[in-house]
Design a protein around this motif. Structure first.
Motif, PDB file in Angstrom:
ATOM      1  N   ILE A 306       0.747  -1.217   0.178  1.00  0.00           N
ATOM      2  CA  ILE A 306      -0.087   0.076   0.109  1.00  0.00           C
ATOM      3  C   ILE A 306       0.820   1.261  -0.065  1.00  0.00           C
ATOM      4  N   VAL A 307       0.752   2.296  -0.955  1.00  0.00           N
ATOM      5  CA  VAL A 307       1.310   3.388  -0.922  1.00  0.00           C
ATOM      6  C   VAL A 307       0.426   4.553  -0.719  1.00  0.00           C
ATOM      7  N   GLY A 308       0.956   5.439   0.110  1.00  0.00           N
ATOM      8  CA  GLY A 308       0.157   6.702   0.159  1.00  0.00           C
ATOM      9  C   GLY A 308       1.032   7.784   0.424  1.00  0.00           C
ATOM     10  N   PHE A 309       0.306   9.096   1.089  1.00  0.00           N
ATOM     11  CA  PHE A 309       1.346  10.116   1.142  1.00  0.00           C
ATOM     12  C   PHE A 309       0.564  11.082   2.099  1.00  0.00           C
ATOM     13  N   GLY A 310       1.315  11.889   3.058  1.00  0.00           N
ATOM     14  CA  GLY A 310       0.398  12.743   3.844  1.00  0.00           C
ATOM     15  C   GLY A 310      -0.736  12.108   4.773  1.00  0.00           C
ATOM     16  N   GLY A 311      -1.647  12.954   4.878  1.00  0.00           N
ATOM     17  CA  GLY A 311      -2.579  12.873   6.229  1.00  0.00           C
ATOM     18  C   GLY A 311      -3.391  11.541   5.985  1.00  0.00           C
ATOM     19  N   THR A 312      -3.088  10.690   5.025  1.00  0.00           N
ATOM     20  CA  THR A 312      -4.023   9.345   5.258  1.00  0.00           C
ATOM     21  C   THR A 312      -3.310   8.220   5.881  1.00  0.00           C
ATOM     22  N   TYR A 313      -2.270   8.600   6.454  1.00  0.00           N
ATOM     23  CA  TYR A 313      -1.357   7.505   6.844  1.00  0.00           C
ATOM     24  C   TYR A 313      -1.935   6.645   8.119  1.00  0.00           C
ATOM     25  N   GLY A 314      -2.879   7.245   9.143  1.00  0.00           N
ATOM     26  CA  GLY A 314      -3.550   6.445   9.858  1.00  0.00           C
ATOM     27  C   GLY A 314      -4.517   5.588   9.335  1.00  0.00           C
ATOM     28  N   HIS A 315      -5.441   6.048   8.311  1.00  0.00           N
ATOM     29  CA  HIS A 315      -6.214   5.018   7.663  1.00  0.00           C
ATOM     30  C   HIS A 315      -5.472   3.880   7.088  1.00  0.00           C
ATOM     31  N   LEU A 316      -4.502   4.080   6.366  1.00  0.00           N
ATOM     32  CA  LEU A 316      -3.804   3.307   5.685  1.00  0.00           C
ATOM     33  C   LEU A 316      -3.133   2.197   6.507  1.00  0.00           C
ATOM     34  N   TYR A 317      -2.626   2.791   7.680  1.00  0.00           N
ATOM     35  CA  TYR A 317      -1.831   1.936   8.567  1.00  0.00           C
ATOM     36  C   TYR A 317      -2.866   0.901   9.194  1.00  0.00           C
ATOM     37  N   SER A 318      -4.170   1.466   9.487  1.00  0.00           N
ATOM     38  CA  SER A 318      -5.081   0.465  10.111  1.00  0.00           C
ATOM     39  C   SER A 318      -5.641  -0.588   9.123  1.00  0.00           C
ATOM     40  N   ALA A 319      -5.880  -0.217   7.974  1.00  0.00           N
ATOM     41  CA  ALA A 319      -6.305  -1.147   7.170  1.00  0.00           C
ATOM     42  C   ALA A 319      -5.081  -2.052   6.875  1.00  0.00           C
ATOM     43  N   MET A 320      -4.128  -1.907   6.573  1.00  0.00           N
ATOM     44  CA  MET A 320      -2.930  -2.891   6.724  1.00  0.00           C
ATOM     45  C   MET A 320      -2.844  -3.720   8.061  1.00  0.00           C
ATOM     46  N   GLU A 321      -3.106  -3.110   9.147  1.00  0.00           N
ATOM     47  CA  GLU A 321      -3.183  -4.175  10.495  1.00  0.00           C
ATOM     48  C   GLU A 321      -4.364  -5.117   9.982  1.00  0.00           C
ATOM     49  N   GLU A 322      -5.728  -4.607   9.840  1.00  0.00           N
ATOM     50  CA  GLU A 322      -6.719  -5.352   9.683  1.00  0.00           C
ATOM     51  C   GLU A 322      -6.496  -6.421   8.631  1.00  0.00           C
ATOM     52  N   LEU A 323      -5.622  -6.337   7.436  1.00  0.00           N
ATOM     53  CA  LEU A 323      -5.485  -7.358   6.645  1.00  0.00           C
ATOM     54  C   LEU A 323      -4.572  -8.436   6.957  1.00  0.00           C
ATOM     55  N   ILE A 324      -3.402  -7.673   7.745  1.00  0.00           N
ATOM     56  CA  ILE A 324      -2.590  -8.819   8.257  1.00  0.00           C
ATOM     57  C   ILE A 324      -3.294  -9.867   9.432  1.00  0.00           C
ATOM     58  N   LYS A 325      -4.160  -9.079  10.196  1.00  0.00           N
ATOM     59  CA  LYS A 325      -5.158  -9.882  11.138  1.00  0.00           C
ATOM     60  C   LYS A 325      -5.795 -10.845  10.259  1.00  0.00           C
ATOM     61  N   ASN A 326      -6.226 -10.631   9.158  1.00  0.00           N
ATOM     62  CA  ASN A 326      -6.791 -11.524   8.249  1.00  0.00           C
ATOM     63  C   ASN A 326      -6.004 -12.665   7.432  1.00  0.00           C
ATOM     64  N   GLY A 327      -4.695 -12.655   7.763  1.00  0.00           N
ATOM     65  CA  GLY A 327      -4.166 -13.568   7.262  1.00  0.00           C
ATOM     66  C   GLY A 327      -3.263 -13.087   6.087  1.00  0.00           C
ATOM     67  N   LYS A 328      -3.561 -11.696   5.558  1.00  0.00           N
ATOM     68  CA  LYS A 328      -2.907 -11.319   4.368  1.00  0.00           C
ATOM     69  C   LYS A 328      -1.417 -10.817   4.613  1.00  0.00           C
ATOM     70  N   LYS A 329      -0.504 -11.119   3.556  1.00  0.00           N
ATOM     71  CA  LYS A 329       0.835 -10.262   3.587  1.00  0.00           C
ATOM     72  C   LYS A 329       0.789  -8.888   2.811  1.00  0.00           C
ATOM     73  N   VAL A 330       0.619  -8.011   3.712  1.00  0.00           N
ATOM     74  CA  VAL A 330       0.514  -6.745   3.334  1.00  0.00           C
ATOM     75  C   VAL A 330       1.557  -5.659   3.816  1.00  0.00           C
ATOM     76  N   ALA A 331       1.995  -4.647   3.141  1.00  0.00           N
ATOM     77  CA  ALA A 331       2.990  -3.706   3.593  1.00  0.00           C
ATOM     78  C   ALA A 331       2.649  -2.428   3.300  1.00  0.00           C
ATOM     79  N   LEU A 332       3.182  -1.451   4.124  1.00  0.00           N
ATOM     80  CA  LEU A 332       2.955   0.109   3.580  1.00  0.00           C
ATOM     81  C   LEU A 332       4.037   0.839   3.571  1.00  0.00           C
ATOM     82  N   ALA A 333       4.120   1.760   2.350  1.00  0.00           N
ATOM     83  CA  ALA A 333       5.181   2.606   2.310  1.00  0.00           C
ATOM     84  C   ALA A 333       4.464   4.006   2.254  1.00  0.00           C
ATOM     85  N   HIS A 334       4.705   4.844   3.057  1.00  0.00           N
ATOM     86  CA  HIS A 334       3.986   6.070   3.111  1.00  0.00           C
ATOM     87  C   HIS A 334       4.945   7.145   2.912  1.00  0.00           C
ATOM     88  N   PHE A 335       4.694   8.292   2.200  1.00  0.00           N
ATOM     89  CA  PHE A 335       5.735   9.137   1.928  1.00  0.00           C
ATOM     90  C   PHE A 335       5.267  10.710   2.462  1.00  0.00           C
TER      91      PHE A 335
END
Length: 404
Positions: A306-335
């Motif tokens: 997942i790639v984002g920038f600026g003020g969306t960081y908290g939402h994208l990070y939370s989405a990554m956490e939920e996906l990892i809890k669901n057994g998905k392999k997901v990462a976040l690079a936030h600029f």
């Protein structure tokens, strides 16, 4: 009130911090943290702080806050219009202050000519853009990320400017400090992007120790240049011109909006000189050192980045956490640093099978990354609702990408 805040339920939630770090804290909004970051940078650099501004939602609180701090050497001027807000700041910069002008998206349109003046004179200036819904008057009290391409390219001519984006209300302090440091040390105007969500949001902010922050050292003209100073003599390593403050004996010079000779500083229409100066201004910005972008989550073996920038960081990070809890392999690079991009950007983006760029516009950051990186074709998730992302919707969309 309920309609205007889009409140659907009347419950109050308390979200605890994940890790409590000992120290003194205060509750702070993004706009106030931004104001404090400018004050801290001016103190660190040993300069007065000047803000030239014109009231505009949702940036006005920065003017309100800074106007309270005359005792700290802060000067604020509420101007008659946006361009004079920027132009007075450029004058203050020429006179040797840390100069800031604050606005929102429509104001950046109006300031663009003066911003170009700061580019060609190579004077330090921070342009704070608290993004809101557009175009035109748009949605003044809402939040978007729709000013990115304007910040990067929205001026006439080859007009390179560093661009930084704050990621949270408390991060606004660091972002303002670093934008000021880059402006002062590299003799360039800098755009600092926040947004309505970040600016009006708040968080528990640990009071910083200014001694732990990096030094700010403007490139003042050395003594050996006295009586031999011209304004566009540069540090050969950084490409940064040396700064002489008006009133210094032996450093008399003229700056202005017409192109200047790289050696003499006199007005020049020579085509070879103009070509050289355009390259020098671009190279100076490209050489600015910025931190590498960090990859969080399943950094080694993610199936989706997942790639984002600026003020969306908290939402994208939370989405990554939920996906990892669901057994998905997901990462976040936030600029946070958008121009220049971190040096490891291409290596990070090409490391993963699938990449999705999520942003609150119609694909501006994705387009910019495609421009900068060859053969980069990410998925895109775009919303322009004037509202923050909804984590459940992000999780659903990213799951669909993983399942394709």
């Amino acid at each position: 009130y309920g309609h205007n805040t889009h409140a659907s339920v009347a419950h109050t939630y308390k979200i605890e911090s994940k890790a409590a770090v000992p120290g003194r804290y205060m509750d702070i909004t993004g706009n106030k943290a931004t104001a404090y970051g400018f004050i801290a940078a001016a103190e660190k650099a040993g300069l007065k702080l000047f803000l030239g501004s014109y009231p505009i939602t949702p940036a006005t609180d920065v003017l309100h806050e800074l106007s309270k701090h005359k005792s700290l050497g802060v000067m604020t001027v509420q101007c008659e219009d946006e361009i004079s807000g920027c132009a007075t700041a450029i004058g203050a910069s020429f006179a040797g202050a840390l100069a800031v002008t604050s606005t929102s998206g429509p104001g950046v349109c109006l300031k663009s000519e003066a911003m170009n003046l700061a580019v060609i004179t190579e004077l330090p200036l921070v342009v704070l853009d608290v993004q809101r819904g557009g175009p035109s008057t748009g949605l003044p009290t809402k939040s978007e990320q729709t000013d990115l391409l304007q910040a990067l390219f929205g001026r006439n001519g080859e007009s390179p400017m560093p661009v930084i984006a704050a990621t949270s209300p408390t991060n606004c302090f660091d972002a303002a400090y670093m934008a000021s440091k880059i402006a002062l040390e590299h003799m360039t105007p800098v755009v600092l992007l926040t947004d309505g969500y970040v600016a009006n949001g708040s968080g528990a902010w640990k009071l910083p120790k200014l001694a732990e922050y990096p030094a700010i050292n403007p490139p003042y003209a050395p003594a050996e240049m006295k009586d031999n100073y011209t304004p566009y003599r540069r540090n050969p390593e950084t490409g940064v011109r040396y700064w002489a403050i008006p009133g210094q004996e032996g450093y008399m010079h003229i700056l202005g909006g017409l192109e200047k000779d790289s050696n003499t500083g006199a007005i020049s229409t020579d085509p070879e000189n103009h070509n050289l100066m355009c390259h020098l201004r671009a190279e100076k910005v490209a050489k600015i050192p910025v931190p590498d972008v960090e990859v969080q989550g399943c950094a080694e073996d993610a199936d989706l980045l997942i790639v984002g920038f600026g003020g969306t960081y908290g939402h994208l990070y939370s989405a990554m956490e939920e996906l990892i809890k669901n057994g998905k392999k997901v990462a976040l690079a936030h600029f946070s640093y958008l121009n220049p991009l971190p040096k490891n950007t291409e290596a990070v983006l090409k490391r993963y099978k699938k990449v999705v760029v999520a942003e609150q516009n119609l694909g501006q950051f994705a387009a910019y990354l495609r421009m900068k990186i060859d053969n980069f074709t990410p998925y895109q998730y775009n919303e322009v609702k004037g509202q923050p992302f909804v984590v459940a919707e992000l999780v659903e969309a990213f799951t669909n990408i993983l399942n394709q």
